[in-house]
Design a protein around this motif. Structure first.
Motif, PDB file in Angstrom:
ATOM      1  N   SER A  45       4.795 -20.170  15.118  1.00  0.00           N
ATOM      2  CA  SER A  45       4.396 -21.041  14.011  1.00  0.00           C
ATOM      3  C   SER A  45       4.638 -20.325  12.695  1.00  0.00           C
ATOM      4  N   TYR A  46       4.748 -21.094  11.633  1.00  0.00           N
ATOM      5  CA  TYR A  46       4.989 -20.543  10.299  1.00  0.00           C
ATOM      6  C   TYR A  46       4.677 -21.619   9.275  1.00  0.00           C
ATOM      7  N   GLU A  47       4.461 -21.186   8.041  1.00  0.00           N
ATOM      8  CA  GLU A  47       4.221 -22.109   6.943  1.00  0.00           C
ATOM      9  C   GLU A  47       5.507 -22.294   6.150  1.00  0.00           C
ATOM     10  N   VAL A  48       5.769 -23.514   5.724  1.00  0.00           N
ATOM     11  CA  VAL A  48       6.951 -23.810   4.914  1.00  0.00           C
ATOM     12  C   VAL A  48       6.637 -23.507   3.456  1.00  0.00           C
ATOM     13  N   GLY A  49       7.531 -22.756   2.804  1.00  0.00           N
ATOM     14  CA  GLY A  49       7.326 -22.453   1.386  1.00  0.00           C
ATOM     15  C   GLY A  49       8.171 -21.294   0.930  1.00  0.00           C
ATOM     16  N   TYR A  50       8.117 -21.033  -0.373  1.00  0.00           N
ATOM     17  CA  TYR A  50       8.877 -19.933  -0.968  1.00  0.00           C
ATOM     18  C   TYR A  50       8.130 -18.607  -0.873  1.00  0.00           C
ATOM     19  N   GLY A  51       6.894 -18.643  -0.456  1.00  0.00           N
ATOM     20  CA  GLY A  51       6.090 -17.433  -0.407  1.00  0.00           C
ATOM     21  C   GLY A  51       4.851 -17.585  -1.268  1.00  0.00           C
ATOM     22  N   SER A  52       4.052 -16.552  -1.287  1.00  0.00           N
ATOM     23  CA  SER A  52       2.793 -16.592  -2.028  1.00  0.00           C
ATOM     24  C   SER A  52       3.033 -16.791  -3.523  1.00  0.00           C
ATOM     25  N   THR A  53       2.163 -17.567  -4.154  1.00  0.00           N
ATOM     26  CA  THR A  53       2.188 -17.733  -5.605  1.00  0.00           C
ATOM     27  C   THR A  53       0.881 -17.228  -6.221  1.00  0.00           C
ATOM     28  N   ASP A  54       0.256 -16.299  -5.538  1.00  0.00           N
ATOM     29  CA  ASP A  54      -1.017 -15.736  -6.000  1.00  0.00           C
ATOM     30  C   ASP A  54      -0.727 -14.537  -6.901  1.00  0.00           C
ATOM     31  N   LEU A  55      -0.922 -14.699  -8.193  1.00  0.00           N
ATOM     32  CA  LEU A  55      -0.632 -13.629  -9.152  1.00  0.00           C
ATOM     33  C   LEU A  55      -1.485 -12.387  -8.909  1.00  0.00           C
ATOM     34  N   SER A  56      -2.668 -12.570  -8.331  1.00  0.00           N
ATOM     35  CA  SER A  56      -3.574 -11.436  -8.131  1.00  0.00           C
ATOM     36  C   SER A  56      -3.051 -10.458  -7.091  1.00  0.00           C
ATOM     37  N   LEU A  57      -2.094 -10.902  -6.267  1.00  0.00           N
ATOM     38  CA  LEU A  57      -1.559 -10.032  -5.227  1.00  0.00           C
ATOM     39  C   LEU A  57      -0.421  -9.142  -5.717  1.00  0.00           C
ATOM     40  N   LEU A  58       0.020  -9.354  -6.953  1.00  0.00           N
ATOM     41  CA  LEU A  58       1.182  -8.601  -7.443  1.00  0.00           C
ATOM     42  C   LEU A  58       0.920  -7.101  -7.498  1.00  0.00           C
ATOM     43  N   ASP A  59      -0.318  -6.724  -7.785  1.00  0.00           N
ATOM     44  CA  ASP A  59      -0.618  -5.291  -7.876  1.00  0.00           C
ATOM     45  C   ASP A  59      -1.512  -4.818  -6.736  1.00  0.00           C
ATOM     46  N   ASP A  60      -1.465  -5.528  -5.619  1.00  0.00           N
ATOM     47  CA  ASP A  60      -2.274  -5.150  -4.448  1.00  0.00           C
ATOM     48  C   ASP A  60      -1.374  -4.421  -3.443  1.00  0.00           C
ATOM     49  N   ASP A  61      -1.585  -3.118  -3.304  1.00  0.00           N
ATOM     50  CA  ASP A  61      -0.764  -2.290  -2.410  1.00  0.00           C
ATOM     51  C   ASP A  61      -1.451  -1.994  -1.081  1.00  0.00           C
ATOM     52  N   SER A  62      -2.606  -2.584  -0.842  1.00  0.00           N
ATOM     53  CA  SER A  62      -3.417  -2.171   0.303  1.00  0.00           C
ATOM     54  C   SER A  62      -2.681  -2.326   1.628  1.00  0.00           C
ATOM     55  N   GLN A  63      -1.966  -3.425   1.801  1.00  0.00           N
ATOM     56  CA  GLN A  63      -1.315  -3.632   3.091  1.00  0.00           C
ATOM     57  C   GLN A  63      -0.074  -2.755   3.254  1.00  0.00           C
ATOM     58  N   THR A  64       0.566  -2.426   2.145  1.00  0.00           N
ATOM     59  CA  THR A  64       1.680  -1.481   2.225  1.00  0.00           C
ATOM     60  C   THR A  64       1.174  -0.116   2.679  1.00  0.00           C
ATOM     61  N   ILE A  65       0.058   0.290   2.125  1.00  0.00           N
ATOM     62  CA  ILE A  65      -0.549   1.562   2.520  1.00  0.00           C
ATOM     63  C   ILE A  65      -0.946   1.536   3.991  1.00  0.00           C
TER      64      ILE A  65
END
Length: 588
Positions: free
Chosen positions: A76-96
């Motif tokens: 399953s998957y969601e249709v879209g261009y990706g997240s449009t949440d501006l608050s996630l732009l500087d969130d590195d937690s999952q990369t870490i």
């Protein structure tokens, strides 16, 4: 030029790779806090989890990279261009989290192939984290390689393999204006920091938007969709007509308004940028340029070392031209009228397939289609580009040709060597046939892919049947030209060259040139910093690897084996490739 997945653009722009969405992990919930648990049962499971979660983060990446999602455990998957949440732009937690999970594996217990994947993924994540605070410097919108000009072609090439793909596509179009608003919101954030683009570049993008929306009723996204749906026997006649109506409405109600929104928004932000010229004129711009060079070229050399490398190869190019002139005093006159004797793209590609057999390993049987850039996009598109196929359907390939560039004298033979054989098409198909870990195809190492295509393009001048000296002269001339563009890129963005500085440098080599040409070069460097270095430095790094292999192996050097090694290794930073090559050479 290689349109290596729309994800690459979104990735650089939004820094979404392994940042936005549930990335390579299994999510549980503890109160209001999400906790991510990676599947560590095996390294392969870990990387496959990363791939499956990331490739579904937007519909374009999924459609372009995967033909059969079920083969990758994607249900399953969601249709879209990706997240449009501006608050996630500087969130590195999952990369870490992803990097820590990667480091939890015992390196010595991994297979050689997994060690290579480990090294490359670690390099990718660490490089991103080092510069992740600079996302507002990303130039998402630009006249040639920006999201704005690539999106229509990517949408036109969206694959309709199943009925669901068609439904997903129409739904995706309906979200275009929302996503463009997200892009515009980021441009407003840049504006507030004084980081908005120069007015001259904004005008170029606005003009391009207006060109795309000029004829709403005859927009080519409508025409192409109708042709594709008509060819699908899966639909009844009534279903096809309904889909055509829905698609036309989506284009007119969402895609066209998105481009109008962007044009109007950029116009309203003009004059808010506080800095002009290259990146080094911006606060921390030099640091960001160093990141673009590092991530874009895949070379660990410093900027100063790269300039020395460029100077060395330009000097080599001039010596090579001198040798050609010494061998034949008429070589310049002959080169001015030189022709490969072919203008049909299919004939050229088949000729190239034959000529590369002595120096390149045999390619699995593959098919390709030549397409042409729509007239509304000719002004702002590259002379040609290759559309990278899905990793589980890599035998279906498309190359686009820009007729406007051909009218302006672009040589089709060497262009198709770059895009086709033994360039992008050849490299992608050969590497994909070697069974690399899927996660490798989500990591953008443009210095490798564009460097490879440029490296073989230079070789094509001397294997295309031209007179030996003429071929050598033209190859050397192209190498020097590439060097000039690279020097201008570094000059503008690292040393602060002005338009006058660019004109002075280029004129010192070639004599006075038209002012319009100088402006075109200058604004290309300002609007798309480090873009040319992917081609130039990547090419020169391949040439360095070849020189090293020839010097080390001597009579044991074999071009077919050398190219097989490079292609089997696949896209990676050049220091990792060089380290692997030491092992490869010891085995020869």
């Amino acid at each position: 030029m290689n349109f290596n997945k729309m994800k690459r653009i979104l990735c650089i722009f939004l820094a979404v790779f392994l940042v936005i969405g549930c990335t390579g992990c299994k999510k549980s919930s503890q109160g209001n806090t999400e906790v991510y648990k990676y599947d560590k049962s095996s390294f392969e499971n870990f990387t496959n989890d990363l791939f499956a979660d990331e490739v579904t983060s937007d519909s374009i990446t999924l459609n372009y990279l995967v033909a059969h999602p079920e083969n990758f455990g994607i249900e399953s998957y969601e249709v879209g261009y990706g997240s449009t949440d501006l608050s996630l732009l500087d969130d590195d937690s999952q990369t870490i989290e992803a990097l820590n999970a990667l480091k939890s594996f015992k390196y010595d217990s991994l297979s050689n192939e997994d060690k290579l994947t480990y090294d490359i993924l670690k390099d990718y994540l660490e490089t991103y984290l080092e510069y992740s605070d600079m996302y507002l410097y990303a130039k998402t919108l630009s006249p040639t390689i920006g999201f704005n000009c690539q999106l229509p072609v990517v949408l036109a090439e969206y694959s309709f393999r199943t009925k669901q793909d068609v439904y997903d596509y129409v739904e995706l179009l309906k979200q275009t204006d929302t996503y463009f608003q997200f892009i515009l919101d980021i441009e407003k954030m840049k504006s507030e920091q004084g980081l908005f683009m120069m007015d001259e570049i904004a005008d170029m993008i606005i003009e391009q938007c207006n060109s795309f929306t000029a004829d709403t009723d005859n927009n080519y996204l409508i025409e192409i969709f109708n042709e594709k749906v008509d060819s699908m026997s899966e639909f009844t006649k009534e279903e096809r007509e309904t889909l055509k109506t829905e698609n036309e409405a989506a284009v007119k109600d969402h895609v066209i308004p998105a481009y109008n929104l962007l044009a109007e928004g950029l116009a309203s932000l003009k004059g808010t940028g506080q800095y002009e010229g290259g990146l080094c004129n911006y606060p921390d711009g030099t640091r960001y340029y160093e990141y673009l060079v590092l991530s874009g070229t895949g070379s660990k050399r410093s900027i100063d070392e790269l300039e020395e490398l460029i100077d060395d190869y330009m000097e080599y190019g001039f010596r090579k031209m001198g040798t050609a002139l010494k061998n034949d005093s008429n070589v310049f006159e002959l080169a001015a009228d030189a022709s490969f004797g072919m203008d049909d793209p299919y004939e050229i590609l088949e000729d190239l397939k034959e000529r590369i057999k002595n120096d390149f390993p045999e390619l699995p049987e593959t098919s390709y289609t030549i397409k042409y850039v729509h007239k509304s996009m000719e002004e702002n598109m590259s002379p040609a580009f290759y559309m990278t196929p899905a990793i589980d359907d890599y035998f279906q390939n498309s190359i686009y040709i820009n007729n406007k560039s051909l009218e302006e004298g672009q040589d089709l033979y060497t262009t198709l060597a770059h895009e086709g054989f033994p360039g992008h098409l050849y490299q992608n198909v050969y590497t994909a046939s070697k069974g690399l870990s899927p996660i490798r195809f989500l990591l953008d190492y443009s210095g490798y892919t564009e460097g490879w295509a440029t490296y073989v393009e230079l070789l094509s001048y001397e294997m295309g049947g031209l007179d030996e000296n003429v071929g050598a002269l033209l190859s050397a001339n192209q190498l020097i030209t590439l060097g000039v563009y690279a020097k201008c890129d570094i000059g503008v963005n690292y040393h602060g060259w002005t338009l006058d500085d660019v004109s002075s440098y280029v004129s010192s080599l070639f004599g006075p040139l038209d002012e319009e040409i100088m402006e075109e070069i200058y604004y290309a460097m300002v609007s798309e910093p480090a873009n040319y270095l992917k081609y130039v430095i990547g090419c020169m790094e391949f040439m360095e690897l070849r020189n090293t292999a020839k010097e080390t192996l001597g009579a044991k050097f074999n071009a077919v084996d050398f190219h097989d090694f490079l292609l089997t290794t696949g896209p990676a930073p050049f220091d990792i490739i060089a380290d692997r090559m030491n092992t490869w050479m010891s085995e020869q």
